[in-house]
Design an enzyme around this catalytic site. Structure first.
Site, PDB file in Angstrom:
ATOM      1  N   ARG A 151      -1.388-138.554  -7.309  1.00  0.00           N
ATOM      2  CA  ARG A 151      -0.980-137.297  -8.212  1.00  0.00           C
ATOM      3  C   ARG A 151      -1.424-137.134  -9.614  1.00  0.00           C
ATOM      4  O   ARG A 151      -1.493-136.017 -10.069  1.00  0.00           O
ATOM      5  CB  ARG A 151       0.827-137.693  -8.229  1.00  0.00           C
ATOM      6  CG  ARG A 151       1.396-136.386  -9.069  1.00  0.00           C
ATOM      7  CD  ARG A 151       2.865-136.520  -8.655  1.00  0.00           C
ATOM      8  NE  ARG A 151       3.746-137.456  -8.757  1.00  0.00           N
ATOM      9  CZ  ARG A 151       4.071-138.413  -9.753  1.00  0.00           C
ATOM     10  NH1 ARG A 151       4.010-137.841 -10.881  1.00  0.00           N
ATOM     11  NH2 ARG A 151       4.729-139.422  -9.698  1.00  0.00           N
ATOM     12  N   TYR A 171      -1.263-109.366  -9.583  1.00  0.00           N
ATOM     13  CA  TYR A 171      -1.135-109.938  -8.083  1.00  0.00           C
ATOM     14  C   TYR A 171       0.440-110.072  -8.164  1.00  0.00           C
ATOM     15  O   TYR A 171       1.047-110.546  -9.027  1.00  0.00           O
ATOM     16  CB  TYR A 171      -1.700-111.508  -8.083  1.00  0.00           C
ATOM     17  CG  TYR A 171      -1.544-111.872  -6.912  1.00  0.00           C
ATOM     18  CD1 TYR A 171      -1.976-111.721  -5.829  1.00  0.00           C
ATOM     19  CD2 TYR A 171      -0.385-113.095  -7.063  1.00  0.00           C
ATOM     20  CE1 TYR A 171      -1.687-112.442  -4.534  1.00  0.00           C
ATOM     21  CE2 TYR A 171      -0.328-113.744  -5.634  1.00  0.00           C
ATOM     22  CZ  TYR A 171      -0.946-113.397  -4.593  1.00  0.00           C
ATOM     23  OH  TYR A 171      -0.462-113.901  -3.362  1.00  0.00           O
ATOM     24  N   ASP A 203      -7.102-114.510 -14.825  1.00  0.00           N
ATOM     25  CA  ASP A 203      -7.446-114.912 -13.247  1.00  0.00           C
ATOM     26  C   ASP A 203      -8.459-114.458 -12.839  1.00  0.00           C
ATOM     27  O   ASP A 203      -8.582-113.135 -12.824  1.00  0.00           O
ATOM     28  CB  ASP A 203      -5.871-114.138 -12.770  1.00  0.00           C
ATOM     29  CG  ASP A 203      -5.795-114.509 -11.269  1.00  0.00           C
ATOM     30  OD1 ASP A 203      -6.875-114.974 -10.681  1.00  0.00           O
ATOM     31  OD2 ASP A 203      -4.795-114.464 -10.446  1.00  0.00           O
ATOM     32  N   LYS A 252      -9.134-117.911  -2.120  1.00  0.00           N
ATOM     33  CA  LYS A 252      -9.766-116.982  -1.793  1.00  0.00           C
ATOM     34  C   LYS A 252     -11.334-116.993  -1.769  1.00  0.00           C
ATOM     35  O   LYS A 252     -11.895-118.035  -0.985  1.00  0.00           O
ATOM     36  CB  LYS A 252      -9.322-115.732  -2.813  1.00  0.00           C
ATOM     37  CG  LYS A 252      -7.823-115.617  -3.104  1.00  0.00           C
ATOM     38  CD  LYS A 252      -7.200-115.114  -1.952  1.00  0.00           C
ATOM     39  CE  LYS A 252      -5.710-115.407  -1.914  1.00  0.00           C
ATOM     40  NZ  LYS A 252      -5.197-114.739  -3.275  1.00  0.00           N
TER      41      LYS A 252
HETATM   42  C1  LIG Z   1      -3.938-115.028  -3.959  1.00  0.00           C
HETATM   43  C2  LIG Z   1      -3.803-114.830  -5.416  1.00  0.00           C
HETATM   44  C3  LIG Z   1      -3.250-115.491  -6.157  1.00  0.00           C
HETATM   45  C4  LIG Z   1      -2.077-116.629  -5.618  1.00  0.00           C
HETATM   46  O1  LIG Z   1      -2.946-117.667  -4.935  1.00  0.00           O
HETATM   47  P1  LIG Z   1      -2.246-118.712  -3.861  1.00  0.00           P
HETATM   48  O2  LIG Z   1      -3.477-119.612  -3.638  1.00  0.00           O
HETATM   49  O3  LIG Z   1      -1.773-117.670  -2.637  1.00  0.00           O
HETATM   50  O4  LIG Z   1      -1.076-119.165  -4.576  1.00  0.00           O
HETATM   51  C5  LIG Z   1      -3.165-115.381  -7.668  1.00  0.00           C
HETATM   52  N1  LIG Z   1      -3.869-114.337  -8.140  1.00  0.00           N
HETATM   53  C6  LIG Z   1      -4.658-113.596  -7.337  1.00  0.00           C
HETATM   54  C7  LIG Z   1      -5.687-112.716  -7.887  1.00  0.00           C
HETATM   55  C8  LIG Z   1      -4.813-113.853  -6.015  1.00  0.00           C
HETATM   56  O5  LIG Z   1      -5.533-112.761  -5.124  1.00  0.00           O
END
Ligand SMILES: *Cc1c(COP(=O)(O)O)cnc(C)c1O
Length: 400
Positions: free
Chosen positions: A59, A117, A191, A216
């Site tokens: 962890r 998002y 992000d 992604k």
């Molecule tokens: C998918 C996504 C998230 C969240 O991520 P997870 O891996 O599903 O928790 C946050 N920001 C963007 C732009 C995303 O496409």
């Protein structure tokens, strides 16, 4: 007697095996272990007190996870002299949770955009607002509006943005935002999921922290959920303490899958960006298409900005058919090669209907004001043969 037979049969079964490693493995091994063994009490004490490097408990840190984190930190800070660090988390959402809960106090406000998002908007409203950390929504692409919000709300401690945004692909000017926030002593968090550090490196224009959903394009194969945050090494203790105490670590196996994906990032992104440009241009001149959002089209409001701050225009686009939601529904049912699935950044082409999925819990007026109309379809473009994709899209449209 074989020395291994000196212990009882029962203990032999439960004992750890000898690690038969004489030279390093070529490919990153998976350290599927919760803890690490100490040679002596002295060693354990010096690792616990950080006088000597070493692993304790997964962890806190794990060699598989730390290796991949180091690589992502190096990618995001590629053009910088200052040292950056990365912590990998078990989802993109937990990466966002980590940044917010490590840096904000009750009474602080977060300046952000209303076209985030969907999950991020909900996290701010349903979780962090309960701890008296309030979001202030504005149009982050309008630097005067950002300046006004900062003046109006002196409690703003963080600016949190996404560029290009989901699914309108509207961009925000990272350089201008970073400069303005620095003057106001506001932490900037971006992000960078849609771009990956291959297309856009926010840290190099002065942004403080980058977050990712590695689920992604960084992984690219759709086989593991994960997240990452990248920050100045000097801030390590701030983030790491929250990380280990909230238990946000990913699994070594998921991290290993992420690393496999990372290796082909360049060829995947090159091909998918090229396909996306071709699909956007094709849709834009199609008589049955009402609107296409892709930053690589000169008609897109962020075309000039995207060209200056991204090395390619990305793999995401959205469009609305003539005939709105009904036509959109039939299009989605008609595709064959293209798949209807609620994710993005995989190496095959995916579509989704934001109004009924990713933005389901966002107020309808706010959604429409951000260009997410009822009939809008989002497409995450993959690496298939472009002729096959265009044929599938054309067929789906003509059967509406
Ligand atoms: C998918 C996504 C998230 C969240 O991520 P997870 O891996 O599903 O928790 C946050 N920001 C963007 C732009 C995303 O496409």
């Amino acid at each position: 007697m074989n020395p291994i037979h000196a212990i009882s049969f029962e203990s032999l079964c439960s004992k750890e095996v000898e690690e038969l490693r004489h030279n390093p493995s070529h490919v990153l091994p998976i350290y599927a272990t919760s803890s690490f063994v100490f040679e002596s009490l002295d060693q354990s004490q010096s690792v616990f007190t950080k006088q000597e490097p070493g692993y304790l408990y997964s962890r806190y840190a794990n060699p598989t996870i730390e290796s991949v984190a180091k690589k992502i930190a190096a990618m995001e800070s590629y053009d910088l002299d200052e040292e950056y660090h990365c912590l990998l988390t078990n989802s993109g959402m937990s990466a966002i949770t980590l940044v917010l809960s490590s840096t904000l106090q009750s009474g602080d406000k977060i300046l952000t955009q209303s076209n985030l998002y969907g999950g991020t908007t909900e996290l701010l409203k349903k979780v962090f607002q309960r701890f008296n950390i309030e979001p202030v929504f504005t149009d982050l692409s309008n630097i005067d509006a950002v300046r006004r919000s900062l003046d109006e709300h002196p409690e703003i401690a963080m600016l949190y943005g996404e560029t290009p945004a989901n699914p309108s692909l509207a961009c925000i000017d990272l350089t201008a935002i970073a400069q303005l926030c620095k003057l106001n002593n506001v932490l900037t968090v971006i992000d960078n999921t849609f771009c990956t550090p291959y297309l856009q490196r926010p840290l190099s224009v002065g942004i403080d922290v980058v977050i990712h959903s590695t689920t992604k394009a960084l992984n690219g194969h759709g086989n593991a959920i994960g997240g990452a945050i990248v920050f100045r090494k000097t801030e390590y203790d701030t983030y790491w303490n929250t990380y280990k105490l909230m238990g946000l670590n990913p699994s070594p196996f998921d991290t290993w899958l992420l690393h496999n994906g990372l290796k082909t990032l360049i060829i995947r992104m090159d091909k998918a960006c090229k396909n996306a440009q071709a699909i956007a241009e094709h849709l834009e001149q199609h008589v049955s298409v009402a609107k296409v959002n892709y930053p690589g089209l000169p008609s897109h409001s962020s075309f000039v900005l995207a060209k200056s701050q991204m090395s390619q225009f990305g793999t995401m686009l959205s469009f609305e058919l003539q005939g709105g939601i009904e036509a959109g529904k039939r299009f989605m049912d008609n595709v064959n090669l293209v798949t209807h699935a609620p994710t993005l950044g995989d190496l095959d082409t995916l579509i989704l209907h934001p109004a009924s999925s990713s933005h389901l819990n966002i107020n309808r007026e706010v959604r429409i004001a951000n260009g997410i109309t009822d009939g809008l379809i989002r497409m995450s473009v993959g690496i298939e043969k472009i002729e096959d994709l265009l044929e599938d899209i054309n067929k789906a449209i003509s059967n509406i």
